[in-house]
Design a protein around this motif. Structure first.
Motif, PDB file in Angstrom:
ATOM      1  N   LEU A   1     -31.537 -35.446  87.242  1.00 52.77           N
ATOM      2  CA  LEU A   1     -30.760 -36.408  88.047  1.00 52.77           C
ATOM      3  C   LEU A   1     -31.554 -36.822  89.284  1.00 52.77           C
ATOM      4  CD1 LEU A   1     -27.233 -34.758  87.746  1.00 52.77           C
ATOM      5  CD2 LEU A   1     -27.887 -36.985  86.813  1.00 52.77           C
ATOM      6  N   ASP A   2     -32.221 -35.850  89.911  1.00 50.45           N
ATOM      7  CA  ASP A   2     -33.043 -36.164  91.077  1.00 50.45           C
ATOM      8  C   ASP A   2     -34.163 -37.134  90.712  1.00 50.45           C
ATOM      9  OD1 ASP A   2     -31.659 -34.712  92.937  1.00 50.45           O
ATOM     10  OD2 ASP A   2     -32.909 -32.922  92.797  1.00 50.45           O
ATOM     11  N   ALA A   3     -34.602 -37.081  89.437  1.00 50.36           N
ATOM     12  CA  ALA A   3     -35.712 -37.934  89.007  1.00 50.36           C
ATOM     13  C   ALA A   3     -35.228 -39.326  88.589  1.00 50.36           C
ATOM     14  CB  ALA A   3     -36.459 -37.284  87.852  1.00 50.36           C
ATOM     15  N   GLY A   4     -33.948 -39.621  88.852  1.00 50.98           N
ATOM     16  CA  GLY A   4     -33.419 -40.955  88.570  1.00 50.98           C
ATOM     17  C   GLY A   4     -33.208 -41.244  87.099  1.00 50.98           C
ATOM     18  N   SER A   5     -32.878 -40.224  86.319  1.00 55.64           N
ATOM     19  CA  SER A   5     -32.717 -40.439  84.872  1.00 55.64           C
ATOM     20  C   SER A   5     -31.429 -41.177  84.543  1.00 55.64           C
ATOM     21  CB  SER A   5     -32.684 -39.081  84.161  1.00 55.64           C
ATOM     22  OG  SER A   5     -33.769 -38.306  84.573  1.00 55.64           O
ATOM     23  N   THR A   6     -31.460 -41.945  83.446  1.00 56.77           N
ATOM     24  CA  THR A   6     -30.218 -42.577  82.976  1.00 56.77           C
ATOM     25  C   THR A   6     -29.792 -41.961  81.651  1.00 56.77           C
ATOM     26  OG1 THR A   6     -31.500 -44.251  81.825  1.00 56.77           O
ATOM     27  CG2 THR A   6     -30.753 -44.800  84.035  1.00 56.77           C
ATOM     28  N   SER A   7     -30.655 -41.078  81.103  1.00 55.43           N
ATOM     29  CA  SER A   7     -30.296 -40.444  79.846  1.00 55.43           C
ATOM     30  C   SER A   7     -30.853 -39.021  79.852  1.00 55.43           C
ATOM     31  CB  SER A   7     -30.879 -41.265  78.693  1.00 55.43           C
ATOM     32  OG  SER A   7     -31.099 -40.447  77.585  1.00 55.43           O
ATOM     33  N   ILE A   8     -29.972 -38.037  79.598  1.00 48.87           N
ATOM     34  CA  ILE A   8     -30.380 -36.634  79.624  1.00 48.87           C
ATOM     35  C   ILE A   8     -29.873 -35.964  78.353  1.00 48.87           C
ATOM     36  CG2 ILE A   8     -30.176 -34.432  80.849  1.00 48.87           C
ATOM     37  CD1 ILE A   8     -29.695 -36.062  83.427  1.00 48.87           C
ATOM     38  N   ASN A   9     -30.790 -35.414  77.567  1.00 48.17           N
ATOM     39  CA  ASN A   9     -30.401 -34.793  76.296  1.00 48.17           C
ATOM     40  C   ASN A   9     -30.767 -33.316  76.287  1.00 48.17           C
ATOM     41  OD1 ASN A   9     -29.662 -37.372  75.270  1.00 48.17           O
ATOM     42  ND2 ASN A   9     -31.842 -37.798  75.039  1.00 48.17           N
ATOM     43  N   VAL A  10     -29.806 -32.503  75.883  1.00 46.55           N
ATOM     44  CA  VAL A  10     -30.016 -31.059  75.891  1.00 46.55           C
ATOM     45  C   VAL A  10     -29.891 -30.517  74.467  1.00 46.55           C
ATOM     46  CG1 VAL A  10     -29.190 -28.869  76.851  1.00 46.55           C
ATOM     47  CG2 VAL A  10     -29.028 -30.972  78.202  1.00 46.55           C
TER      48      VAL A  10
END
Length: 319
Positions: free
Chosen positions: A33-42
């Motif tokens: 989130l700090d890196a400005g992501s718009t998509s995060i997949n786990v």
């Protein structure tokens, strides 16, 4: 009295920061989130003990930062102690990645804007195991932790007996998904095609994560105060009405976009509900509170789970 060996010191600290797989996932998502992501997949295997993989489309890690990426207390988010008073980023201590390398095998693949290829590098005990290798990569960063707690046998054994770590991870990502509606989150077990979290708008997010029956019984709320002598804050959220029936309180609380707990607030809300709900029933609460960064102390808990607030009593009372 003897001086503890550096590696022992680091491992003790790591055990505090990364208490179980879900704490590693939380730290990695906050970095994304700090890196400005718009998509995060786990992706998770064996409740996170075998594998935790977090991929994002954020701005990536610069090649020249890779050597010290996993050292303790290296961070891009603050430089002086004064910065801590107004910190807005989620991470700030430079402990998360370091801790993971002391209790697991960490591999980072990353590419920054304008580069033709990315780099992959693995870390152990805070140090790069070899020079970064060029590789094909899509925008952003992917961090993989394998064999978590391989060197803490007692911790590993207690966690192997508990099957609830995957559900804890899903619960965590659900909370992030409900709040950060401009970021798409997904979470799945390794080897499965179907994601267990996948979201769009806020009410949709609550609906898809907590179920139709919860979303149906919600009402929108907001409150604010801008009197410096009492408290300064803005709050908005969704809370359940009297039709909602549940055995325990679900409270999803974000303060300045940070997922935290606030016992005083939760207790006060439960007391307010106790007057209207049937005896055993408990509310659902989603709340986002924004207040001046200098009114929040984020540095009170090793896993950043709790924060302390200035004028907490007045704030809680207003809400």
């Amino acid at each position: 009295i003897r001086r503890l060996d550096e590696s022992v010191v680091n491992r003790i600290a790591a055990g505090e920061v990364i208490q179980r797989p879900v704490s590693a996932v939380k730290e990695l998502i906050e970095n994304s989130l700090d890196a400005g992501s718009t998509s995060i997949n786990v992706v998770v295997k064996d409740g996170g003990l075998k594998l935790i993989q977090v991929s994002d489309d954020g701005h990536g890690i610069r090649y020249e930062d890779l050597p010290i990426l996993c050292e303790r207390h290296t961070t891009s988010k603050l430089s002086t102690y004064e910065d801590l008073q107004t910190i807005k980023s989620m991470g700030f201590r430079g402990e998360a990645l370091a801790s993971m390398t002391y209790v697991g095998h960490v591999t980072v693949t990353t590419i920054t804007k304008g580069q033709l290829h990315g780099y992959r590098v693995s870390y152990k005990d805070g140090v790069m195991e070899q020079e970064p290798r060029p590789c094909a990569a899509v925008k952003g960063t992917q961090i993989m932790i394998e064999n978590l707690f391989y060197n803490l046998s007692a911790r590993r054994k207690t966690l192997q007996n508990s099957n609830d770590d995957y559900s804890k991870i899903v619960d965590l990502i659900s909370r992030f998904a409900v709040h950060h509606i401009n970021v798409s989150f997904s979470c799945r077990k390794h080897g499965m095609n179907r994601a267990d979290v996948h979201t769009v708008s806020r009410l949709d997010a609550i609906r898809s994560v907590y179920g139709i029956s919860v979303a149906r019984d919600l009402m929108e709320i907001s409150a604010s105060d801008d009197d410096p002598s009492r408290s300064v804050f803005k709050m908005e959220g969704f809370i359940s009405n009297a039709n909602h029936v549940a055995k325990k309180t679900t409270m999803v609380l974000f303060i300045n976009d940070r997922l935290v707990e606030c016992t005083a607030l939760k207790r006060t809300i439960e007391i307010a509900y106790a007057a209207t709900l049937p005896k055993a029933s408990k509310p659902f609460i989603y709340m986002s509170i924004i207040l001046p960064p200098e009114h929040v102390d984020v540095n009170v808990h090793p896993t950043k789970r709790e924060v302390s607030l200035l004028n907490q009593e007045n704030l809680v009372e207003s809400i």
